[in-house]
Design a protein around this motif. Structure first.
Motif, PDB file in Angstrom:
ATOM      1  N   SER A   1     -15.154  -2.767   4.678  1.00 31.06           N
ATOM      2  CA  SER A   1     -14.023  -2.180   4.055  1.00 31.06           C
ATOM      3  C   SER A   1     -14.091  -1.524   2.867  1.00 31.06           C
ATOM      4  N   GLY A   2     -15.366  -1.502   2.017  1.00 32.59           N
ATOM      5  CA  GLY A   2     -15.295  -0.624   1.094  1.00 32.59           C
ATOM      6  C   GLY A   2     -15.513   0.807   1.497  1.00 32.59           C
ATOM      7  N   ALA A   3     -16.523   0.701   2.438  1.00 32.16           N
ATOM      8  CA  ALA A   3     -16.820   2.068   3.155  1.00 32.16           C
ATOM      9  C   ALA A   3     -15.708   2.917   3.746  1.00 32.16           C
ATOM     10  N   VAL A   4     -14.667   1.876   4.524  1.00 36.79           N
ATOM     11  CA  VAL A   4     -13.503   2.745   5.001  1.00 36.79           C
ATOM     12  C   VAL A   4     -12.618   3.097   3.909  1.00 36.79           C
ATOM     13  N   ALA A   5     -12.638   2.152   2.776  1.00 36.33           N
ATOM     14  CA  ALA A   5     -11.652   2.822   1.786  1.00 36.33           C
ATOM     15  C   ALA A   5     -12.082   3.900   1.238  1.00 36.33           C
ATOM     16  N   ASN A   6     -13.504   4.047   0.829  1.00 37.36           N
ATOM     17  CA  ASN A   6     -14.021   5.380   0.405  1.00 37.36           C
ATOM     18  C   ASN A   6     -13.936   6.472   1.381  1.00 37.36           C
ATOM     19  N   VAL A   7     -13.972   6.321   2.622  1.00 32.89           N
ATOM     20  CA  VAL A   7     -13.708   7.585   3.347  1.00 32.89           C
ATOM     21  C   VAL A   7     -12.278   7.894   3.269  1.00 32.89           C
ATOM     22  N   GLY A   8     -11.308   6.793   3.379  1.00 30.32           N
ATOM     23  CA  GLY A   8      -9.732   7.116   3.241  1.00 30.32           C
ATOM     24  C   GLY A   8      -9.497   7.850   2.059  1.00 30.32           C
TER      25      GLY A   8
ATOM     26  N   VAL B   1      -6.148  21.992  10.028  1.00 25.28           N
ATOM     27  CA  VAL B   1      -7.219  22.271  10.325  1.00 25.28           C
ATOM     28  C   VAL B   1      -7.907  21.343  11.635  1.00 25.28           C
ATOM     29  N   LEU B   2      -7.415  20.092  11.437  1.00 24.28           N
ATOM     30  CA  LEU B   2      -7.641  18.972  12.353  1.00 24.28           C
ATOM     31  C   LEU B   2      -6.812  19.169  13.547  1.00 24.28           C
ATOM     32  N   ASN B   3      -7.504  18.708  14.849  1.00 24.79           N
ATOM     33  CA  ASN B   3      -6.575  18.752  15.913  1.00 24.79           C
ATOM     34  C   ASN B   3      -5.808  17.318  16.041  1.00 24.79           C
ATOM     35  N   ASP B   4      -4.931  17.147  16.791  1.00 30.18           N
ATOM     36  CA  ASP B   4      -4.113  16.003  16.910  1.00 30.18           C
ATOM     37  C   ASP B   4      -4.766  14.729  16.818  1.00 30.18           C
ATOM     38  N   ARG B   5      -5.727  14.656  17.483  1.00 25.50           N
ATOM     39  CA  ARG B   5      -6.895  13.450  17.742  1.00 25.50           C
ATOM     40  C   ARG B   5      -7.414  13.205  16.535  1.00 25.50           C
ATOM     41  N   GLN B   6      -7.947  14.302  15.753  1.00 26.25           N
ATOM     42  CA  GLN B   6      -8.737  14.022  14.439  1.00 26.25           C
ATOM     43  C   GLN B   6      -7.858  13.889  13.330  1.00 26.25           C
ATOM     44  N   ALA B   7      -6.505  14.305  13.435  1.00 24.76           N
ATOM     45  CA  ALA B   7      -5.649  13.788  12.351  1.00 24.76           C
ATOM     46  C   ALA B   7      -5.219  12.488  12.547  1.00 24.76           C
ATOM     47  N   PHE B   8      -4.939  11.964  13.715  1.00 24.05           N
ATOM     48  CA  PHE B   8      -4.641  10.603  13.940  1.00 24.05           C
ATOM     49  C   PHE B   8      -5.871   9.717  13.427  1.00 24.05           C
ATOM     50  N   ALA B   9      -7.085   9.995  13.650  1.00 26.19           N
ATOM     51  CA  ALA B   9      -7.874   9.278  13.343  1.00 26.19           C
ATOM     52  C   ALA B   9      -8.242   9.199  11.696  1.00 26.19           C
ATOM     53  N   ALA B  10      -8.096  10.539  11.205  1.00 33.74           N
ATOM     54  CA  ALA B  10      -7.903  10.370   9.815  1.00 33.74           C
ATOM     55  C   ALA B  10      -6.672   9.616   9.076  1.00 33.74           C
ATOM     56  N   PHE B  11      -5.440   9.527   9.636  1.00 38.35           N
ATOM     57  CA  PHE B  11      -4.652   8.739   8.982  1.00 38.35           C
ATOM     58  C   PHE B  11      -4.982   7.241   9.333  1.00 38.35           C
ATOM     59  N   GLY B  12      -5.579   6.882  10.401  1.00 40.84           N
ATOM     60  CA  GLY B  12      -6.016   5.556  10.436  1.00 40.84           C
ATOM     61  C   GLY B  12      -6.950   5.037   9.675  1.00 40.84           C
ATOM     62  N   LEU B  13      -7.717   5.921   9.157  1.00 41.06           N
ATOM     63  CA  LEU B  13      -8.808   5.648   8.270  1.00 41.06           C
ATOM     64  C   LEU B  13      -8.247   5.443   6.691  1.00 41.06           C
ATOM     65  N   ARG B  14      -7.272   6.265   6.523  1.00 41.92           N
ATOM     66  CA  ARG B  14      -6.504   5.918   5.205  1.00 41.92           C
ATOM     67  C   ARG B  14      -5.661   4.912   5.259  1.00 41.92           C
ATOM     68  N   ALA B  15      -5.184   4.525   6.472  1.00 44.30           N
ATOM     69  CA  ALA B  15      -4.257   3.248   6.258  1.00 44.30           C
ATOM     70  C   ALA B  15      -5.140   2.091   6.204  1.00 44.30           C
ATOM     71  N   ALA B  16      -6.475   2.238   6.780  1.00 45.50           N
ATOM     72  CA  ALA B  16      -7.381   1.096   6.604  1.00 45.50           C
ATOM     73  C   ALA B  16      -7.802   0.971   5.143  1.00 45.50           C
ATOM     74  N   GLY B  17      -8.071   2.095   4.475  1.00 44.77           N
ATOM     75  CA  GLY B  17      -8.203   1.896   2.983  1.00 44.77           C
ATOM     76  C   GLY B  17      -7.130   1.241   2.409  1.00 44.77           C
ATOM     77  N   LYS B  18      -5.800   1.414   2.901  1.00 46.62           N
ATOM     78  CA  LYS B  18      -4.911   0.990   2.143  1.00 46.62           C
ATOM     79  C   LYS B  18      -4.949  -0.828   2.443  1.00 46.62           C
ATOM     80  N   MET B  19      -5.433  -1.123   3.401  1.00 46.99           N
ATOM     81  CA  MET B  19      -5.632  -2.423   3.691  1.00 46.99           C
ATOM     82  C   MET B  19      -6.522  -3.160   3.040  1.00 46.99           C
ATOM     83  N   ALA B  20      -7.573  -2.455   2.587  1.00 44.87           N
ATOM     84  CA  ALA B  20      -8.736  -2.891   1.759  1.00 44.87           C
ATOM     85  C   ALA B  20      -8.109  -3.004   0.266  1.00 44.87           C
ATOM     86  N   ASP B  21      -7.127  -2.104  -0.093  1.00 43.11           N
ATOM     87  CA  ASP B  21      -6.695  -2.017  -1.348  1.00 43.11           C
ATOM     88  C   ASP B  21      -5.880  -3.345  -1.514  1.00 43.11           C
ATOM     89  N   ARG B  22      -5.056  -3.754  -0.315  1.00 47.51           N
ATOM     90  CA  ARG B  22      -4.169  -4.928  -0.274  1.00 47.51           C
ATOM     91  C   ARG B  22      -5.216  -6.274  -0.423  1.00 47.51           C
TER      92      ARG B  22
END
Length: 265
Positions: free
Chosen positions: A78-85, A184-205
């Motif tokens: 969770s910490g690694a994912v939060a860092n990436v996000g 600069v990211l395609n749709d799939r990459q942008a969606f993955a980036a959004f998911g990582l940032r959302a997962a980071g918020k879960m770690a904060d919660r």
């Protein structure tokens, strides 16, 4: 998808215009502007139920129930994912610092992003902070609007996203358009980036779970308590507390000891 994101801009501008016309007033001992309290409370109850049934349990499961911290984040996966996000959010913050006329924080975030994206393995590790002392300079377009002189507007509680104001709600919309990664990211990459940032918020919660649970479940009026805490914290972030926003200040206090904001730009 990029075209649809641009359609959000007129909505953000409408919210911005509403924020300009807002007129704060004293309520319940603090300066707030909450003309939508009835609908806000309904949204708060929805958010509270969602947090109790889904967000809280999922965040605790995601973090493995661990309360350990590493470099300000939770430990393990969770910490690694939060860092990436957090790393993925830096390009948008760079843009906002430049729009605010603050090149120093923009350059620091730029170097942080470059270091963590390369030798930090895409942000999984934080050598920029641990080895180079490049801490993140947080900001968003809500702060950019504040720097430009836009008032905070009415208080809002947004579904899922939680406490906000008209100014910050508009900022959230515009941030989607300003974020360079979205261009600069395609749709799939942008969606993955959004998911990582959302997962980071879960770690904060999960990290702040006890505090959040205390406010949501332990308060006699969790809506009013959440509103007070969020507004005071946000105004502190933006250097907007002042006497007008201090819920504990009296007229005598203001006359004897006027507030001198050390965080003001």
């Amino acid at each position: 998808m990029r075209r649809s994101r641009s359609r959000f801009l007129p909505i953000g501008l409408l919210l911005l215009l509403a924020a300009c016309a807002s007129d704060p007033a004293m309520q319940d001992g603090t300066m707030v502007n909450d003309p939508y309290e009835a609908s806000n409370r309904r949204t708060h109850e929805f958010n509270k139920s969602l947090d109790n049934a889904v967000i809280g349990p999922v965040s605790r499961a995601f973090s493995g129930g661990s309360e350990k911290k590493r470099d300000g984040q939770g430990g393990g996966v969770s910490g690694a994912v939060a860092n990436v996000g957090a790393n993925l959010s830096l390009p948008g913050k760079i843009v906002n610092h430049l729009l605010q006329g603050r090149p120093g924080p923009a350059i620091r975030n730029g170097f942080r992003f470059a270091v963590n994206s390369t030798i930090g393995l895409g942000g999984v590790l934080d050598p920029a902070g641990a080895d180079f002392g490049l801490s993140e300079a947080d900001t968003d377009f809500g702060e950019t609007l504040a720097v430009w002189g836009v008032g905070e507007g009415a208080y809002l509680e947004l579904p899922v996203l939680g406490p906000s104001t008209q100014r910050d709600a508009a900022g959230k919309v515009v941030d989607l358009v300003l974020d360079p990664l979205n261009h600069v990211l395609n749709d799939r990459q942008a969606f993955a980036a959004f998911g990582l940032r959302a997962a980071g918020k879960m770690a904060d919660r999960a990290r702040f779970g006890d505090t959040i649970d205390g406010v949501l479940q332990g308060s006699a009026d969790s809506y009013a308590q959440t509103r007070l805490i969020w507004l005071m914290h946000r105004r502190h972030e933006l250097g907007e507390e002042g006497d007008a926003f201090d819920p504990y200040a009296t007229d005598d206090d203001a006359a004897i000891d006027p507030y001198d904001d050390p965080y003001a730009p």
